[in-house]
Enzyme design. Structure first.
Site, short mmCIF file in Angstrom:
data_model
loop_
_atom_site.label_atom_id
_atom_site.label_comp_id
_atom_site.label_asym_id
_atom_site.label_seq_id
_atom_site.Cartn_x
_atom_site.Cartn_y
_atom_site.Cartn_z
N HIS C 48 -23.18 69.88 5.13
CA HIS C 48 -24.32 69.51 3.47
C HIS C 48 -23.89 68.34 2.52
O HIS C 48 -24.72 67.80 1.80
CB HIS C 48 -24.05 70.62 2.92
CG HIS C 48 -25.26 70.93 2.54
ND1 HIS C 48 -26.09 71.34 2.93
CD2 HIS C 48 -25.58 71.59 1.00
CE1 HIS C 48 -27.42 71.60 2.15
NE2 HIS C 48 -26.80 71.02 0.72
N LYS C 90 -36.87 63.49 -5.25
CA LYS C 90 -36.25 63.66 -4.31
C LYS C 90 -36.35 64.74 -3.77
O LYS C 90 -37.73 65.54 -3.96
CB LYS C 90 -34.85 64.09 -5.13
CG LYS C 90 -33.68 64.79 -4.17
CD LYS C 90 -32.50 63.45 -3.96
CE LYS C 90 -31.89 63.90 -3.06
NZ LYS C 90 -30.88 64.76 -3.27
N HIS C 94 -34.32 73.59 1.79
CA HIS C 94 -33.66 75.49 1.86
C HIS C 94 -34.09 75.92 2.55
O HIS C 94 -34.13 77.05 3.30
CB HIS C 94 -34.24 76.04 0.36
CG HIS C 94 -33.01 76.10 -0.66
ND1 HIS C 94 -32.65 77.53 -1.48
CD2 HIS C 94 -31.75 75.87 -0.61
CE1 HIS C 94 -32.17 77.46 -2.22
NE2 HIS C 94 -30.99 75.92 -1.99
N ASP C 116 -32.90 68.84 -9.91
CA ASP C 116 -32.18 67.33 -9.86
C ASP C 116 -32.59 66.52 -10.35
O ASP C 116 -32.46 65.01 -11.17
CB ASP C 116 -32.36 67.32 -8.30
CG ASP C 116 -31.23 67.70 -7.22
OD1 ASP C 116 -29.88 67.70 -8.01
OD2 ASP C 116 -31.36 67.83 -6.22
N GLN C 239 -29.20 84.10 -3.24
CA GLN C 239 -28.67 83.72 -4.72
C GLN C 239 -30.80 83.91 -5.28
O GLN C 239 -31.19 84.02 -4.41
CB GLN C 239 -28.72 82.05 -4.83
CG GLN C 239 -27.19 81.61 -4.08
CD GLN C 239 -28.05 80.50 -3.74
OE1 GLN C 239 -28.86 79.33 -3.97
NE2 GLN C 239 -26.94 80.02 -2.54
N GLU C 311 -22.75 79.86 -6.13
CA GLU C 311 -23.55 78.98 -6.02
C GLU C 311 -25.05 79.59 -6.98
O GLU C 311 -25.94 79.27 -6.69
CB GLU C 311 -24.45 78.64 -4.67
CG GLU C 311 -23.31 77.91 -4.35
CD GLU C 311 -23.90 77.05 -2.50
OE1 GLU C 311 -24.88 77.14 -2.14
OE2 GLU C 311 -22.92 76.19 -2.08
#
Ligand SMILES: Nc1ncnc2c1ncn2[C@@H]1O[C@H](COP(=O)(O)OP(=O)(O)O)[C@@H](O)[C@H]1O
Ligand SMILES: [Mg+2]
Lengths: 84, 231, 740, 84
Positions: C48, C90, C94, C116, C239, C311
């Site tokens: 990744h 971009k 997920h 990002d 998360q 994360e």
């Protein structure tokens, strides 16, 4: 340590489409025997206050001011002693 | 005439109002940060859409305690015009400046789409230049816009003529299909008894240019711009 | 979590590190790594983060162009659109987190890609969400689809970035592995782009945003593994996204960017603090020292390993000029955000991690960020291709009721209106949306200019499965065609490449071919690749998904007045088909929906022709008088024409059309030959359309006229007539019927 | 009549942005003594089932299948006899 357990529910007269949807989803899932479903909020507050009586006054004020909206909601709470 | 656009943490429509004031209507405006304590110098206040404080707990519940809200309440009590759109409407209800509450849409889903609303009252500073029964094409964008109020409150709204907008068909019929969120009596917007505080779920700022599909929202600004207010 | 006492081969293997990779780690360090260092290497060298299997192929994609200000390598690509403005965009996947917890997985995917974009100094103004699920009739797929869409809505709406388009495709192939890709685009002044670089020895490093918890530890490693029965147990803490905090971060970061304090900035995405710190140092040619004792935490008892690998969402790492730290932190505090100095930039090229006084990790930053392993994995052409390519479609039975076939296709989930999805997304915020979801591409105006941007996402897994090279080409071509139909010149792309396990030679071959196809198409259409994302290991129990490259295309309209939609506008307009229809049923939606087949070769794509067709379409739009333009894709010409009829409800516009061509009627109606666009123009413009097509050598046939409330299609051996109302019902309710 | 009172809460390790935001709002409102706040759901289900033991099995299954999300939530419930 003191903990307040607060239940905030929609007043009976207020429509609860979420509850209704859950009820019909349960029926589709094979639980036709749920005749009513109401969904509310459950809040757990840890309190620095040590005195249960004072805690009670405080939490009641929190509920009135912020945690519940009296136009549409009811609340009840309980203060209990829990391990820190 | 200077417009004040409030910003709470999590507000997002403030830029759109600013764009309409600056580029479309070319009027004076300024931002008001939620921690400010005065609204001096402004002639009309806008509470824009968004998710103030994430709309956590209940929409508008936390925002109403922002320092600036005391000044907003004073301004409103003195007859100053205040308009809350979307999240702004929710905040005004939580703050007690408008009666009732906005609950989760009956579809349980967020809805962003064009709707039509019928102007029910022209005796507010915001709607006074609209035509009688004028139908406005205007977008909504909310997850919690189902207007609710206890029966006594609703009766009072009706008898005082405080229901300013109702969701309608393009030709002005008040039908269930035209109601995008299950609001009581298709209510899309209401005002206070003094008629100077308006709350509505739709976004007039998104309907202020033909390029974007409608100019109908401008009527809500034009009433105030048309001249001195009848106080 | 406890620190194990020794680094055993087992522990190394559990971290997904091969014995060879471990040997390299020992050479780099000159010793054995400790547990924290092992964790750091394992995430940074995971597929990744390191792109170890894909790098050699990605290097062949075209990345340069006149307008490209920043290609791959930063958090997002940057393209100059003139007027002192740049767009930053971009796409990312997920997929794995969304399979485990669809709502939060998708929500945090949205949050991640937005970071990002604003990291680069751009205000995020649009999202697209290409999605793939198993058939919605299956309980699990339904649950996933509902959860993913709700999660995207919850995060995108609350954070205040409109979702203006996307895709929704269903196929059995995604039943065990849904795809959740999210594209984000932002806009920034050209002279104020920020990079993720740590420079200036002694400059402070500031941690901003949410507190660190044990969320998603090893998320990056998980994205580098396939799913099997044990996955549930190895699941890291899910998360949870906080769009409210992210909104505050956007505003605060953009405000900091207006001062001259900021040196470099990066979000903490996959591999959190580890990735952001070593990448910033590596790109800046410096080192970074951080002290974990200062990192704000949400949970107690976290060991350095956990803090480095967490994360937790909504966190950023900043390098600011020495002396400005107070100013910067005050600004974040204004927005009620945590901001803490956690370290400083050093000159020794090392990522040095301390826990108070104790050094817990010390690794050359470049080794982590740039010198990860690179593999030339074995490739092999998959055996299934021999079978699918040889399938003989000439004996296919011709359905009797072609009008019913058209209705069935219109109502099938892949073609039906996606309004039940996009009406849950705010798609109008910022007052830019000139063309809403529901047309070939969304069009946004660029405030302060006359310009507009067209955005589209496309990718057909079935095509790519049947011919990876052509599939890669077709994805780029279709995306470009979609923005062209909106009146825009294609500028550049980003991509998200969703594939199976790269350690299998067949998968690696699919990947190599698809990338080669994309590269060729990007060169031909002059749309460089500004960045993207590779998602491997999309498999469950050994079965890979269809190879699914998704292209996010951005086009520019010099004049927003040229914005065009796919819907017919006026009675009496003349309908033209640009491009050529061949007998190509391979890989079509028709073949799948009506005959249950996924065989054949995808439509052939001649890139020179594609470019010419797009050129003609753009020229006729710019010349004025064009009422609508719509590309022919899923479902072929008949579906495209039916879609053109759906104007606003109750204002039906039909058409009476004759389709020339000597071939099977089903191929003519539903075949998916590439490089075709349907335009409707004012009657006085027909001659100029013909002339422009002639000049570019593009076939151009007049099909007939817009009008009435029926769609009538006639051709050799068939004639069908449907009311627009019936068409609208089939198409408009298809998705909600599938969800019933 | 039987009623199920179900509490669905986020697992301990899972972030609760809503709870955190409410806690800091309470602090600004003059209640700095709330050291932790977690917000969950509270559901009230009326059941046609008369046998408490069977009701228990059913409700447990409902929770596992629909009412709670086992990936991030825990649940507890109680069955009580209430006036119809
Ligand atoms: N998941 C989604 N989210 C938002 N918009 C979507 C989604 N899926 C499809 N759309 C919108 O619906 C329209 C039709 O999509 P699609 O059939 O994929 O178009 P095309 O075939 O032209 O690529 C487009 O405007 C697209 O942006
Ligand atoms: Mg298209």
């Amino acid at each position: 340590m003191l903990e307040a357990q607060i239940h905030v529910t929609l007043k009976k007269s207020v429509l609860d489409p979420q509850g209704d949807t859950v009820r019909s989803a349960l029926a589709t899932l094979g639980f036709p025997g749920v005749t009513d479903c109401r969904i509310g909020k459950f809040m757990l507050l840890r309190l620095a206050e040590q005195d249960p009586a004072k805690a009670k006054t405080q939490v009641d004020e929190m509920c009135r001011k912020l945690l519940a909206n009296p136009v549409i909601e009811d609340y009840v709470f309980r203060i209990t002693e829990v391990a820190g | 005439m200077k417009w004040g656009v409030l910003i709470f943490p999590g507000t997002w429509s403030h830029q759109d109002f600013a764009h309409v004031f600056q580029d479309v209507l070319q009027v004076e405006w300024g931002y008001l940060w939620h921690k400010e304590t005065s609204v001096a110098g402004y002639d009309c206040l806008i509470l824009p859409g968004g998710f103030a404080h994430g709309d956590y707990l209940r929409c508008g519940a936390i925002a109403r305690f922002s320092p600036i809200m005391d000044a907003v309440v004073r301004f409103a009590r003195n007859g100053g015009p205040v308009m809350g759109s979307c999240n702004g409407f929710q905040i005004l209800c939580e703050a007690g400046l408008l009666p009732g509450a906005l609950l989760r849409n009956d579809s349980l889903q967020y809805r962003c789409r064009w709707v039509h609303i019928r102007t029910e009252r022209r005796d507010t500073p915001f709607t006074r230049t609209s035509r009688p029964g004028q139908v406005l094409k205007i977008p909504i964008s909310h997850g919690e816009g189902r207007y609710s109020a206890p029966p006594q409150t609703l009766a009072k709204l009706r008898s005082n003529g405080q229901i300013v907008f109702r969701y309608a068909t393009p030709d002005g019929q008040i039908t269930d299909e035209a109601n995008p969120n299950g609001s009581l009596e298709n209510i899309a917007g209401i005002c206070n008894e003094g008629r100077n505080v308006l709350g509505l779920m739709p976004h007039p700022e998104r309907a202020s240019e033909t390029l974007l599909g409608s100019e109908d929202g401008r009527v809500l600004f034009e009433g105030l711009l048309a001249g001195a207010l009848p106080r | 979590m406890h620190e194990p006492s020794a680094i055993t081969p087992d522990l190394v293997a559990q971290h997904g590190i091969t014995p060879e990779e471990y040997a390299r780690i020992r050479t780099i360090l000159g010793r054995d790594p400790n547990f924290t260092e092992l964790g750091i290497f394992s995430v940074m060298w995971s597929e990744h983060c390191s792109y170890k299997s894909s790098r050699v192929y990605l290097a062949e994609l075209p990345t340069r162009g006149d307008c490209i200000l920043q290609g791959p390598g930063e958090n997002a690509g940057v393209v100059d659109i003139g007027d002192g403005l740049a767009i930053v965009f971009k796409m990312e996947s997920h997929n794995h987190p969304s399979f485990i917890e669809p709502f939060q997985g998708a929500a945090t995917g949205v949050g991640g890609i937005i970071r990002d974009i604003f990291t680069m100094g751009a205000r995020p103004i649009a999202l697209l969400d290409p999605l793939r699920f198993g058939p919605l009739t299956k309980g699990k797929s339904r649950y996933l689809a509902d959860g993913v869409v709700a999660g995207i809505a919850a995060y995108g709406n609350a954070v205040g970035v409109p979702t203006v388009g996307g895709e929704l495709c269903v196929s059995e192939t995604y039943a065990g592995n849904p795809l959740v890709n999210v594209f984000c685009l932002g806009i920034a002044p050209t002279n104020r782009i920020f990079l993720a670089r740590a420079s200036g020895e002694g400059n402070p490093v500031i941690y901003v945003g949410a507190k660190t918890g044990r969320d998603g530890i090893h998320g990056a490693t998980m994205a580098s593994e396939t799913f099997d029965e044990g996955s549930e147990e190895r699941r890291p803490t899910v998360q949870v996204g906080d769009p409210f905090k992210e909104k505050l971060l956007i505003e605060a970061c953009l405000e900091v960017m207006e001062t001259d304090a900021l040196v470099g900035i990066q979000d903490m995405g996959a591999a959190g603090l580890t990735c952001s710190s070593c990448e910033m140092a590596s790109r800046g040619g410096t080192g970074i020292e951080i002290d974990l004792a200062r990192v704000p935490r949400r949970e107690t008892g976290m060991i350095p390993y956990e803090v480095m690998l967490s994360e937790s969402q909504e966190r950023m790492l900043l390098v600011v000029r020495r002396g400005t730290e107070r100013q910067v932190m005050d600004l974040f505090h204004k927005w009620d955000l945590d901001a803490v100095i956690v370290g400083r930039v050093t000159g020794d090229g090392l990522l040095r991690v301390k826990d108070g006084e104790r050094v817990v990790a010390e690794i050359p930053a470049v080794a982590l960020a740039e010198e990860g392993p690179v593999y030339h994995r074995p490739v092999r052409r998959p055996a299934y291709l021999t079978e699918t390519e040889q399938a003989d479609l000439s004996g296919l039975s011709l359905p009797e009721k072609l009008d019913q076939v058209l209705l069935d296709l219109l109502g099938s989930p892949n073609i039906a209106s996606k309004q039940p999805v996009w009406q849950q997304y705010d798609h109008m915020l910022f007052c830019n949306t000139v063309v809403e979801p529901g047309s070939d591409a969304a069009v946004l105006r660029v405030q302060g200019t006359r310009k507009g941007l067209a955005l589209a996402a496309d990718g057909n897994g079935r095509y790519t499965y049947l011919d990876p090279y052509e599939g890669g080409k077709l994805a780029v071509a279709e995306a470009a065609r979609n923005v062209v139909c909106a009146g825009a010149r294609p500028l550049a792309i980003t991509n998200c490449l969703n594939f199976g396990n790269p350690e299998r030679p067949e998968i690696m071959w699919q990947f190599a071919e698809a990338v080669r196809g994309m590269g060729d198409a990007c060169r031909a259409l002059q749309t460089p690749v500004t960045g993207g994302n590779v998602s491997f290991y999309n498999e469950t129990l050994g079965t890979a998904i269809f190879p699914t490259p998704i292209v996010g295309m951005v086009g520019l309209l010099e004049d927003i007045a040229h914005a065009t939609t796919q819907r017919f506008k006026a009675q009496g307009d003349v309908v033209f088909l640009l491009g050529e229809t061949r007998e190509e049923l391979g890989g079509s939606e028709y073949l799948k929906v009506v005959h249950g087949l996924e065989v054949g070769r995808p439509p052939a794509l001649d890139l020179t022709r594609e470019r010419a067709v797009q050129q003609v379409c753009l020229e006729v739009i710019r010349a004025g008088g064009v009422s609508s333009a719509h590309d022919c894709a899923d479902g072929g010409l008949a579906v495209a024409l039916a879609e053109c009829c759906m104007t606003t409800p109750k204002a039906w516009l039909g058409a009476t059309l004759t389709l020339p061509g000597e071939m099977r009627p089903d191929a003519l109606l539903f075949g998916e030959s590439a490089s075709r666009i349907v335009v409707s123009v004012r009657p006085d413009k027909t001659e100029s359309v013909r002339a422009m097509a002639r000049r570019h050598g593009v076939p151009c046939v007049e099909l007939g006229m817009v009008g009435g409330d029926h769609l009538m299609l006639r051709g050799q051996g068939f004639s069908l007539r449907l009311s627009v109302e019936a068409i609208h019902w089939a198409w408009g309710t298809g998705l909600s019927r599938a969800l019933k």
